[in-house]
Motif scaffolding. Structure first.
Motif, mmCIF file in Angstrom:
data_model
loop_
_atom_site.group_PDB
_atom_site.id
_atom_site.type_symbol
_atom_site.label_atom_id
_atom_site.label_comp_id
_atom_site.label_asym_id
_atom_site.label_seq_id
_atom_site.Cartn_x
_atom_site.Cartn_y
_atom_site.Cartn_z
ATOM 1 N N GLY A 1 0.817 -1.216 0.000
ATOM 2 C CA GLY A 1 0.000 0.000 0.000
ATOM 3 C C GLY A 1 0.848 1.261 0.000
ATOM 4 O O GLY A 1 0.372 2.330 0.378
ATOM 5 N N GLN A 2 2.080 1.169 -0.424
ATOM 6 C CA GLN A 2 2.987 2.319 -0.458
ATOM 7 C C GLN A 2 2.598 3.275 -1.591
ATOM 8 O O GLN A 2 2.798 4.476 -1.490
ATOM 9 C CB GLN A 2 4.432 1.822 -0.610
ATOM 10 N N ALA A 3 2.039 2.743 -2.669
ATOM 11 C CA ALA A 3 1.587 3.535 -3.812
ATOM 12 C C ALA A 3 0.477 2.751 -4.506
ATOM 13 O O ALA A 3 0.189 1.614 -4.140
ATOM 14 C CB ALA A 3 2.745 3.803 -4.764
ATOM 15 N N GLU A 4 -0.099 3.344 -5.525
ATOM 16 C CA GLU A 4 -1.172 2.658 -6.239
ATOM 17 C C GLU A 4 -0.625 1.420 -6.948
ATOM 18 O O GLU A 4 0.574 1.319 -7.234
ATOM 19 C CB GLU A 4 -1.857 3.599 -7.221
ATOM 20 N N MET A 5 -1.516 0.496 -7.234
ATOM 21 C CA MET A 5 -1.162 -0.759 -7.889
ATOM 22 C C MET A 5 -0.397 -0.458 -9.178
ATOM 23 O O MET A 5 -0.790 0.408 -9.945
ATOM 24 C CB MET A 5 -2.427 -1.560 -8.224
ATOM 25 N N GLY A 6 0.709 -1.146 -9.374
ATOM 26 C CA GLY A 6 1.534 -0.942 -10.560
ATOM 27 C C GLY A 6 2.635 0.081 -10.368
ATOM 28 O O GLY A 6 3.542 0.191 -11.186
ATOM 29 N N LYS A 7 2.576 0.839 -9.273
ATOM 30 C CA LYS A 7 3.591 1.856 -8.991
ATOM 31 C C LYS A 7 4.192 1.693 -7.598
ATOM 32 O O LYS A 7 4.939 2.537 -7.146
ATOM 33 C CB LYS A 7 2.995 3.255 -9.129
ATOM 34 N N ASP A 8 3.850 0.615 -6.943
ATOM 35 C CA ASP A 8 4.278 0.361 -5.569
ATOM 36 C C ASP A 8 5.655 -0.295 -5.577
ATOM 37 O O ASP A 8 5.793 -1.491 -5.852
ATOM 38 C CB ASP A 8 3.242 -0.528 -4.883
ATOM 39 N N TYR B 1 14.856 -9.231 1.822
ATOM 40 C CA TYR B 1 13.624 -8.910 2.546
ATOM 41 C C TYR B 1 13.911 -8.010 3.752
ATOM 42 O O TYR B 1 13.191 -7.053 4.012
ATOM 43 C CB TYR B 1 12.934 -10.181 3.046
ATOM 44 N N ARG B 2 14.979 -8.319 4.495
ATOM 45 C CA ARG B 2 15.303 -7.519 5.684
ATOM 46 C C ARG B 2 15.730 -6.103 5.315
ATOM 47 O O ARG B 2 15.416 -5.148 6.032
ATOM 48 C CB ARG B 2 16.351 -8.234 6.527
ATOM 49 N N LEU B 3 16.412 -5.941 4.196
ATOM 50 C CA LEU B 3 16.775 -4.597 3.736
ATOM 51 C C LEU B 3 15.530 -3.777 3.399
ATOM 52 O O LEU B 3 15.446 -2.590 3.727
ATOM 53 C CB LEU B 3 17.701 -4.673 2.517
ATOM 54 N N ILE B 4 14.571 -4.418 2.757
ATOM 55 C CA ILE B 4 13.312 -3.726 2.459
ATOM 56 C C ILE B 4 12.612 -3.358 3.760
ATOM 57 O O ILE B 4 12.123 -2.232 3.927
ATOM 58 C CB ILE B 4 12.398 -4.589 1.561
ATOM 59 N N GLU B 5 12.574 -4.292 4.704
ATOM 60 C CA GLU B 5 11.941 -4.033 5.997
ATOM 61 C C GLU B 5 12.628 -2.862 6.711
ATOM 62 O O GLU B 5 11.944 -2.008 7.295
ATOM 63 C CB GLU B 5 12.003 -5.288 6.876
ATOM 64 N N GLN B 6 13.956 -2.798 6.679
ATOM 65 C CA GLN B 6 14.685 -1.711 7.339
ATOM 66 C C GLN B 6 14.351 -0.356 6.715
ATOM 67 O O GLN B 6 14.242 0.641 7.420
ATOM 68 C CB GLN B 6 16.192 -1.943 7.248
ATOM 69 N N ASN B 7 14.197 -0.333 5.397
ATOM 70 C CA ASN B 7 13.940 0.915 4.702
ATOM 71 C C ASN B 7 12.467 1.304 4.665
ATOM 72 O O ASN B 7 12.150 2.489 4.519
ATOM 73 C CB ASN B 7 14.490 0.852 3.274
ATOM 74 N N SER C 1 6.847 -4.307 -5.495
ATOM 75 C CA SER C 1 7.692 -4.788 -6.591
ATOM 76 C C SER C 1 8.954 -5.448 -6.069
ATOM 77 O O SER C 1 9.358 -6.513 -6.553
ATOM 78 C CB SER C 1 8.062 -3.633 -7.523
ATOM 79 N N ALA C 2 9.586 -4.828 -5.103
ATOM 80 C CA ALA C 2 10.828 -5.373 -4.545
ATOM 81 C C ALA C 2 10.582 -6.722 -3.876
ATOM 82 O O ALA C 2 11.338 -7.679 -4.089
ATOM 83 C CB ALA C 2 11.436 -4.383 -3.557
ATOM 84 N N VAL C 3 9.535 -6.808 -3.068
ATOM 85 C CA VAL C 3 9.213 -8.074 -2.396
ATOM 86 C C VAL C 3 8.854 -9.137 -3.438
ATOM 87 O O VAL C 3 9.282 -10.287 -3.343
ATOM 88 C CB VAL C 3 8.073 -7.880 -1.370
#
Length: 111
Positions: free
Chosen positions: A24-31, A95-101, A35-37
């Motif tokens: 839910g960071q951005a609208e679908m297709g732009k999140d 995954y942990r890097l994404i979680e940290q950021n 995308s990273a996960v």
């Protein structure tokens, strides 16, 4: 929020990954968080499926759906389990890097 549960069991040489939810960071297709996960999840799925094709893993389950993924496998020997453990370490680090950021969007649970 995306919840990621990653576990491995050395006793029976198996692993399991569960990913659920949407960032839910951005609208679908732009999140970018989703995308990273997603790319990490798809990379692990391809790695495990490759191990199955190479006869290193069996009892493989790969389910990849929007907001819901499950990947699990059992390795046939300790060498294959070591390879799978290395792959899990690399993907888990991502995954942990994404979680940290983006802690408000991703939670990693190591089981």
């Amino acid at each position: 929020m995306i919840t990621i549960k990653l576990s491995r069991n050395p006793e029976n040489m198996s692993m399991r990954l569960e990913v659920s939810g949407h960032a839910g960071q951005a609208e679908m297709g732009k999140d970018i968080v989703c995308s990273a996960v997603s790319i990490l999840t798809y990379t692990l799925a391809a790695t495990i499926e490759g191990m199955e094709l190479d006869k290193q893993a069996d009892h493989v389950e790969v389910k990849l759906e929007s907001g819901d993924a499950v990947i699990q496998a059992h390795c046939r020997d300790s060498k294959a389990f070591d390879s799978m453990t290395q792959a899990l370490h690399v993907i888990g680090t991502g995954y942990r890097l994404i979680e940290q950021n983006y802690p408000e969007y991703v939670q990693v649970i190591k089981a």
